[in-house]
Design a protein around this motif. Structure first.
Motif, PDB file in Angstrom:
ATOM      1  N   VAL A  64     -10.126  70.377  71.912  1.00  0.00           N
ATOM      2  CA  VAL A  64      -8.737  70.004  72.201  1.00  0.00           C
ATOM      3  C   VAL A  64      -8.610  68.504  72.474  1.00  0.00           C
ATOM      4  O   VAL A  64      -7.720  67.852  71.926  1.00  0.00           O
ATOM      5  N   PRO A  65      -9.493  67.894  73.279  1.00  0.00           N
ATOM      6  CA  PRO A  65      -9.357  66.441  73.487  1.00  0.00           C
ATOM      7  C   PRO A  65      -9.512  65.642  72.189  1.00  0.00           C
ATOM      8  O   PRO A  65      -8.835  64.624  72.001  1.00  0.00           O
ATOM      9  N   ARG A  68      -6.265  66.011  70.351  1.00  0.00           N
ATOM     10  CA  ARG A  68      -5.236  65.184  70.994  1.00  0.00           C
ATOM     11  C   ARG A  68      -5.398  63.728  70.588  1.00  0.00           C
ATOM     12  O   ARG A  68      -4.418  63.028  70.310  1.00  0.00           O
ATOM     13  N   GLU A  69      -6.649  63.259  70.562  1.00  0.00           N
ATOM     14  CA  GLU A  69      -6.889  61.878  70.156  1.00  0.00           C
ATOM     15  C   GLU A  69      -6.458  61.660  68.707  1.00  0.00           C
ATOM     16  O   GLU A  69      -5.804  60.662  68.393  1.00  0.00           O
ATOM     17  N   CYS A  71      -4.192  63.316  67.104  1.00  0.00           N
ATOM     18  CA  CYS A  71      -2.724  63.353  67.095  1.00  0.00           C
ATOM     19  C   CYS A  71      -2.150  62.039  67.613  1.00  0.00           C
ATOM     20  O   CYS A  71      -1.162  61.532  67.069  1.00  0.00           O
ATOM     21  N   ASP A  72      -2.759  61.479  68.657  1.00  0.00           N
ATOM     22  CA  ASP A  72      -2.285  60.199  69.183  1.00  0.00           C
ATOM     23  C   ASP A  72      -2.429  59.087  68.152  1.00  0.00           C
ATOM     24  O   ASP A  72      -1.530  58.263  67.979  1.00  0.00           O
TER      25      ASP A  72
END
Length: 80
Positions: A64-65, A68-69, A71-72
């Motif tokens: 997940v992290p 998220r990265e 996606c960022d």
């Protein structure tokens, strides 16, 4: 294609593991994951067909992290 490496699954040996990239030019998130088995594919097909040009892959929740990265990074590329 300007493929930007984000990260590999942190709990694997570094080879043949789920990975995430961002394609800067196509503005896409690119994912390598484990192939879905027939049971999972059957469940996914309950929502609708899976075209030949698409695939279902599995990623561990521990990524997940990483997602998220990715996606960022992708979000910074897109125009709002």
């Amino acid at each position: 294609m300007a493929l930007r490496f984000i990260a590999k699954d942190p709990n694997t040996n570094g080879t043949q593991c789920p990975t995430a990239w961002v394609d800067d030019e196509a503005e896409e998130i690119v994912i390598q994951g484990w192939k879905a088995g027939e049971a999972l594919l059957a469940q996914c097909r309950e929502t609708g067909p899976i075209p030949e040009t698409e695939a279902v892959v599995r990623l561990p929740i521990r990524m997940v992290p990483v997602l998220r990265e990715a996606c960022d990074v992708a979000d910074r590329l897109s125009v709002h």
